[in-house]
Design an enzyme around this catalytic site. Sequence first.
Site, short mmCIF file in Angstrom:
data_model
loop_
_atom_site.label_atom_id
_atom_site.label_comp_id
_atom_site.label_asym_id
_atom_site.label_seq_id
_atom_site.Cartn_x
_atom_site.Cartn_y
_atom_site.Cartn_z
N ASP A 104 36.84 -48.52 25.54
CA ASP A 104 37.81 -47.73 24.80
C ASP A 104 37.01 -47.00 23.70
O ASP A 104 35.89 -47.41 23.39
CB ASP A 104 38.84 -48.69 24.20
CG ASP A 104 39.81 -48.00 23.27
OD1 ASP A 104 40.39 -46.98 23.67
OD2 ASP A 104 39.97 -48.48 22.13
N LEU A 105 37.56 -45.94 23.13
CA LEU A 105 36.81 -45.18 22.12
C LEU A 105 37.22 -45.59 20.70
O LEU A 105 36.47 -46.26 19.99
CB LEU A 105 37.04 -43.68 22.34
CG LEU A 105 36.35 -42.73 21.38
CD1 LEU A 105 34.83 -42.85 21.46
CD2 LEU A 105 36.77 -41.28 21.66
N ASP A 106 38.45 -45.21 20.32
CA ASP A 106 38.90 -45.46 18.96
C ASP A 106 39.06 -46.97 18.72
O ASP A 106 39.83 -47.62 19.41
CB ASP A 106 40.23 -44.74 18.73
CG ASP A 106 40.82 -45.04 17.37
OD1 ASP A 106 40.04 -45.34 16.45
OD2 ASP A 106 42.06 -45.00 17.22
N LYS A 161 48.21 -46.23 28.53
CA LYS A 161 48.04 -47.67 28.49
C LYS A 161 49.36 -48.28 27.99
O LYS A 161 49.96 -47.67 27.10
CB LYS A 161 46.90 -48.07 27.53
CG LYS A 161 45.54 -47.48 27.91
CD LYS A 161 44.54 -47.66 26.76
CE LYS A 161 43.26 -46.90 27.04
NZ LYS A 161 42.28 -46.94 25.93
N SER A 202 39.55 -43.70 27.43
CA SER A 202 40.26 -43.47 26.18
C SER A 202 41.53 -42.65 26.40
O SER A 202 41.59 -41.80 27.27
CB SER A 202 39.34 -42.70 25.22
OG SER A 202 40.06 -42.19 24.13
N ALA A 203 42.54 -42.90 25.55
CA ALA A 203 43.79 -42.13 25.61
C ALA A 203 43.62 -40.77 24.93
O ALA A 203 44.47 -39.89 25.06
CB ALA A 203 44.89 -42.91 24.90
N SER A 204 42.52 -40.58 24.21
CA SER A 204 42.37 -39.37 23.40
C SER A 204 41.98 -38.13 24.19
O SER A 204 41.08 -38.16 25.03
CB SER A 204 41.32 -39.60 22.31
OG SER A 204 41.14 -38.41 21.58
N GLU A 251 38.27 -53.43 24.53
CA GLU A 251 39.48 -52.82 23.98
C GLU A 251 39.90 -53.42 22.65
O GLU A 251 39.83 -54.63 22.47
CB GLU A 251 40.65 -53.03 24.95
CG GLU A 251 41.08 -51.83 25.72
CD GLU A 251 41.71 -50.71 24.93
OE1 GLU A 251 42.03 -50.91 23.74
OE2 GLU A 251 41.88 -49.62 25.49
N ASP A 252 40.40 -52.59 21.73
CA ASP A 252 40.89 -53.10 20.44
C ASP A 252 42.41 -53.10 20.35
O ASP A 252 42.96 -53.64 19.40
CB ASP A 252 40.34 -52.24 19.28
CG ASP A 252 40.98 -50.87 19.24
OD1 ASP A 252 41.05 -50.21 20.31
OD2 ASP A 252 41.44 -50.46 18.17
N THR A 272 38.11 -43.86 14.54
CA THR A 272 38.83 -42.59 14.32
C THR A 272 40.25 -42.83 13.80
O THR A 272 40.92 -41.90 13.39
CB THR A 272 38.90 -41.75 15.62
OG1 THR A 272 39.13 -42.63 16.71
CG2 THR A 272 37.65 -40.95 15.84
N LYS A 325 47.82 -47.29 17.24
CA LYS A 325 46.51 -47.53 17.88
C LYS A 325 46.63 -47.65 19.39
O LYS A 325 47.42 -48.45 19.89
CB LYS A 325 45.85 -48.78 17.28
CG LYS A 325 45.37 -48.51 15.86
CD LYS A 325 44.50 -49.63 15.34
CE LYS A 325 43.99 -49.24 13.95
NZ LYS A 325 43.33 -50.35 13.29
P1 B16 Z 1 44.50 -37.70 20.69
P2 B16 Z 1 41.75 -44.73 22.26
C1 B16 Z 1 43.72 -43.32 21.12
O1 B16 Z 1 42.35 -43.50 21.39
C2 B16 Z 1 44.03 -43.66 19.68
O2 B16 Z 1 43.85 -45.06 19.46
C3 B16 Z 1 45.46 -43.31 19.37
O3 B16 Z 1 45.75 -43.59 18.01
C4 B16 Z 1 45.69 -41.82 19.66
O4 B16 Z 1 47.05 -41.45 19.42
C5 B16 Z 1 45.31 -41.52 21.11
O5 B16 Z 1 43.98 -41.91 21.35
C6 B16 Z 1 45.47 -40.05 21.47
O6 B16 Z 1 44.52 -39.31 20.77
O7 B16 Z 1 45.64 -37.28 19.81
O8 B16 Z 1 43.15 -37.40 20.11
O9 B16 Z 1 44.66 -37.17 22.10
O10 B16 Z 1 41.92 -45.96 21.42
O11 B16 Z 1 42.50 -44.80 23.58
O12 B16 Z 1 40.32 -44.31 22.42
MG MG Z 2 41.42 -48.12 20.81
#
Ligand code: B16
Ligand code: MG
Length: 217
Positions: A9-11, A147, A116-118, A171-172, A17, A45
């Site tokens: 996972d990233l964040d 997720k 990552s979801a980001s 994963e966190d 972040t 998160k």
């Molecule tokens: P974005 P991860 C997630 O990252 C974040 O934990 C979550 O807070 C955020 O809303 C999501 O990415 C979407 O990010 O707005 O940059 O597309 O933990 O899955 O790496």
């Molecule tokens: Mg995370």
Amino acid sequence: MSIKAALFDLDGVIVDTAKYHYLAWKRLASELGFVFTEKDNERLKGVSRMRSLEILLEVGGLLGRFSDEEMAEMAARKNEWYVQYISKMDESEILDGTVECLKGFRALGVKTALGSASKNAMLILGNLKLTPYFDAIIDGTKVSKAKPDPEVFLLGAKEVGVDPKDCVVFEDAQAGIEAAKNAGMKAIAIGKPEDLSGYDKICKGLHEVDPEEVINM
Ligand code: B16
Ligand code: MG
């Protein structure tokens, strides 16, 4: 050795972040006329951008008051501020042990992938100069289900050509641990036992991870 791919996972695992997400969401809440606390931010998160906005509006008692267009505009406005913050990031923000862990797995012949979801993951990895350490990068632009759906990790396993049962996920977020288990993978939680459940092992951070030990899980 049973583990053939490590998915990250990233964040919250590679970089913090969450603090920048928080600044941007707090700014949006303030424009909407309410206070969004750091404790409220914990609920965001690992959650997708649009779901984060819904939680934010729920906190402010404003959920259901806006059209889809207005929701999209607010999410875009938050993202513009967020991107301004993360554009200034550099290697100094990589969390302890990350590079050693990625190098350690690769030295053992284990594939590495980001899950990552980001939608901003590529920008962040680029600024941190971490892109070359990954064999596959799966981010919010490549998946449609958030997720705890296993889609992001299953796609990562597929891209590196490894059976899900031979993958381990770091994963966190609780939703991310559930996504890993739903994918049939091992899950190593990053965080505190009182906040998380359902994992195979828990660590405070990647600095505590020994790839040689992990591959025999
Ligand atoms: P974005 P991860 C997630 O990252 C974040 O934990 C979550 O807070 C955020 O809303 C999501 O990415 C979407 O990010 O707005 O940059 O597309 O933990 O899955 O790496
Ligand atoms: Mg995370």
